[in-house]
Scaffold this active site. Structure first.
Site, short mmCIF file in Angstrom:
data_model
loop_
_atom_site.label_atom_id
_atom_site.label_comp_id
_atom_site.label_asym_id
_atom_site.label_seq_id
_atom_site.Cartn_x
_atom_site.Cartn_y
_atom_site.Cartn_z
N ASN A 46 0.74 -1.23 0.08
CA ASN A 46 -0.08 -0.08 0.17
C ASN A 46 1.05 1.44 0.09
O ASN A 46 1.88 1.28 0.05
CB ASN A 46 -0.94 0.07 1.32
CG ASN A 46 0.00 0.11 2.69
OD1 ASN A 46 0.46 0.96 2.80
ND2 ASN A 46 -0.37 -1.14 3.27
N LYS A 67 8.76 -17.35 -10.66
CA LYS A 67 8.31 -16.21 -11.26
C LYS A 67 7.19 -16.79 -12.05
O LYS A 67 7.10 -17.55 -13.07
CB LYS A 67 9.28 -15.51 -11.93
CG LYS A 67 8.91 -14.27 -12.52
CD LYS A 67 9.93 -13.48 -13.28
CE LYS A 67 9.30 -12.14 -14.01
NZ LYS A 67 9.75 -12.12 -15.39
N LYS A 77 -10.69 -3.55 18.89
CA LYS A 77 -9.10 -3.92 19.11
C LYS A 77 -8.82 -3.61 20.69
O LYS A 77 -7.67 -4.04 21.05
CB LYS A 77 -8.19 -3.30 18.54
CG LYS A 77 -8.72 -3.63 16.71
CD LYS A 77 -7.42 -3.12 15.69
CE LYS A 77 -8.27 -2.86 14.51
NZ LYS A 77 -7.26 -3.33 13.34
N1 CTP Z 1 -3.44 -3.55 12.05
C1 CTP Z 1 -2.96 -4.70 12.32
N2 CTP Z 1 -3.09 -5.69 11.42
C2 CTP Z 1 -3.91 -5.89 10.26
C3 CTP Z 1 -4.42 -4.63 10.10
C4 CTP Z 1 -4.34 -3.57 10.86
O1 CTP Z 1 -2.23 -4.64 13.23
N3 CTP Z 1 -3.72 -7.21 9.82
C5 CTP Z 1 -3.30 -2.27 12.72
C6 CTP Z 1 -2.70 -1.18 12.01
O2 CTP Z 1 -1.34 -1.16 12.22
C7 CTP Z 1 -3.57 0.13 12.82
C8 CTP Z 1 -4.76 -0.53 12.96
O3 CTP Z 1 -4.80 -1.94 12.97
O4 CTP Z 1 -2.72 0.40 13.71
C9 CTP Z 1 -5.75 0.05 11.99
O5 CTP Z 1 -5.45 -0.43 10.70
P1 CTP Z 1 -6.54 0.04 9.37
O6 CTP Z 1 -5.69 -0.31 8.30
O7 CTP Z 1 -6.97 1.50 9.70
O8 CTP Z 1 -7.77 -0.89 9.80
P2 CTP Z 1 -8.07 -2.33 9.44
O9 CTP Z 1 -8.27 -2.88 10.97
O10 CTP Z 1 -7.08 -3.08 8.80
O11 CTP Z 1 -9.63 -2.29 9.14
P3 CTP Z 1 -9.94 -1.67 7.67
O12 CTP Z 1 -8.96 -1.91 6.65
O13 CTP Z 1 -11.20 -2.74 7.33
O14 CTP Z 1 -10.36 -0.37 7.73
#
Ligand code: CTP
Length: 402
Positions: free
Chosen positions: A211, A288, A343
């Protein structure tokens, strides 16, 4: 005033009309007790005389390294070793470009290259140069590597233009330098763990899904925690060079999970600034993937990754603080609150990632700090460094309450 007593400050001056303003900066630094060693580039000497600056600093002024070849190898190392901080005021696009690209072809750039101390850079240049994407890319590259920038202000420029690029007010520059030395160390006995950057999920040995996170927010937090005296460990997917900070490089979500397991038990505070992938590739190919002449489409099967933050918050003790980020494109507060609750976090930092001027990959952010009791504190758009300062203030309050 002895605010800076015993501090060795190396002041690099480059060729820009604003060079004359450094006379006042030297006066303020010396008056505060600092020992100021001035390095001028050859072109800086055309804007202000070395004699003025040696008179004010009460030290020899070092000019281009080739002036005294016999001393060159000694000077750049000894100045770099001696410096508690290096400040480059004013910094032209040229010196920024050189430092960002590893060029050390004069005494100033060589000293910066050899430095282990923090380097503060106060740019000054024409608006169009400042806005040039090459200059901005160089600045971003340096920021991620831990260089501090004292951004220019907007106003009338010597070249007749009006806009961004004017050297920041000398009093502001002086304040930033003295703040650096005079902060308290409220986190002295605390261990802080920070995750930084995007994780990668491999499709095959050479391709991956990721990302647009740049890691800048996490770097700013790590620097601030370090400045506040904490023992800082970063788990990062982007290369960072942060003086005095333990660095654990990872790429994938599962590597980040392993690193978190290793370091979390001894941490007082975890700040999860990483943009962790939510899905990993199920049908990873060991070799690959070849494009097939018969198939016009390729399907990737994705499997959900574990939520690392949720897992960690689930095992935390009462003395540990866990802070997450929420990256949202819509319903910012409601979505962030939901993440905070599900969380089980001590605080969440909500940021809007739909805007290009803030959030992922930008130098700026605009955030809301949300607490379990529904208290929300909003911070308007500012630099990620300032967001880090505000975030760490709150982290200190939370850890002091445990
Ligand atoms: N996070 C994590 N593990 C994941 C996804 C996210 O620890 N597999 C953590 C990120 O580091 C951040 C928080 O959760 O601190 C929120 O991440 P975010 O990307 O905003 O949300 P998600 O929980 O992934 O939910 P969504 O993508 O559906 O918004």
């Amino acid at each position: 005033m002895t605010l800076l007593k015993g501090k060795n400050i190396v002041l690099g001056i480059t060729g820009c009309i604003a060079a004359y303003k450094t006379a006042e900066l030297i006066r303020l630094l010396v008056k505060s007790g600092a020992n100021v060693e001035v390095i001028m580039t050859e072109s800086a000497t055309r804007f202000i005389t070395p004699l003025t600056l040696s008179t004010l600093s009460q030290n020899k002024v070092y000019i281009d390294m080739f002036e005294e070849p016999e001393n060159y190898s000694i000077d750049h190392i000894s100045l770099a070793d001696k410096a508690d901080i290096i400040i480059v005021v004013p910094a032209t696009a040229n010196i920024i470009g050189k430092v960002a690209n590893g060029i050390a072809d004069d005494l100033l750039s060589s000293t910066i290259m050899a430095a282990r101390s923090p380097v503060f850079i106060a740019p000054a240049m024409n608006t169009n140069m400042w806005n040039n994407s090459i200059v901005q890319e160089n600045i971003n590259k340096l920021r991620v590597k831990g260089y501090y920038f004292i951004n220019p202000e907007s106003g009338d420029l010597a070249c007749g233009y009006k806009g961004d690029g004017r050297l920041r007010n000398i009093n502001d520059i002086f304040a930033e330098v003295s703040d650096y030395f005079n902060i308290e160390t409220p986190l002295k006995s605390k261990k802080i763990l920070i995750t930084i950057g995007p994780t990668r999920e491999y499709i095959d040995p050479v391709r991956f899904i990721t990302n647009k996170s740049s890691g800048k927010m996490g770097v700013a937090i790590a620097e601030e925690a370090n400045r506040l005296g904490a023992d800082v460990t970063v788990i990062t997917s982007v290369p960072v060079s942060l003086e005095g900070i333990r660095i654990e490089m990872v790429e994938t979500t599962s590597q980040m999970q392993e690193a978190l397991k290793k370091h979390f038990c001894s941490a007082d505070i975890l700040i999860m600034a990483a943009a962790v992938a939510d899905y990993t590739v199920k049908n990873y190919s060991d070799s690959k993937i070849k494009k097939s002449s018969s198939q016009s489409e390729l399907t990737l099967n994705l499997a959900k990754t574990p939520d690392l933050l949720e897992q960690i918050a689930g095992i935390k003790t009462g003395n540990q603080i866990v802070i997450g980020f929420a990256a949202e494109t819509n319903d910012l507060i409601a979505n962030a609150k939901h993440k905070l609750e599900s969380k089980k976090l001590d605080m969440i930092v909500a940021n809007d990632v739909s805007r290009n001027d803030i959030g992922m990959n930008s130098d700026y952010n605009e955030v809301s700090f949300i607490y379990p009791d529904s208290k929300i504190e909003q911070l308007s758009k500012t630099t990620k460094q300032k967001v880090a300062v505000e975030l760490m203030k709150r982290a200190i309050e939370l850890v002091n309450k445990t």
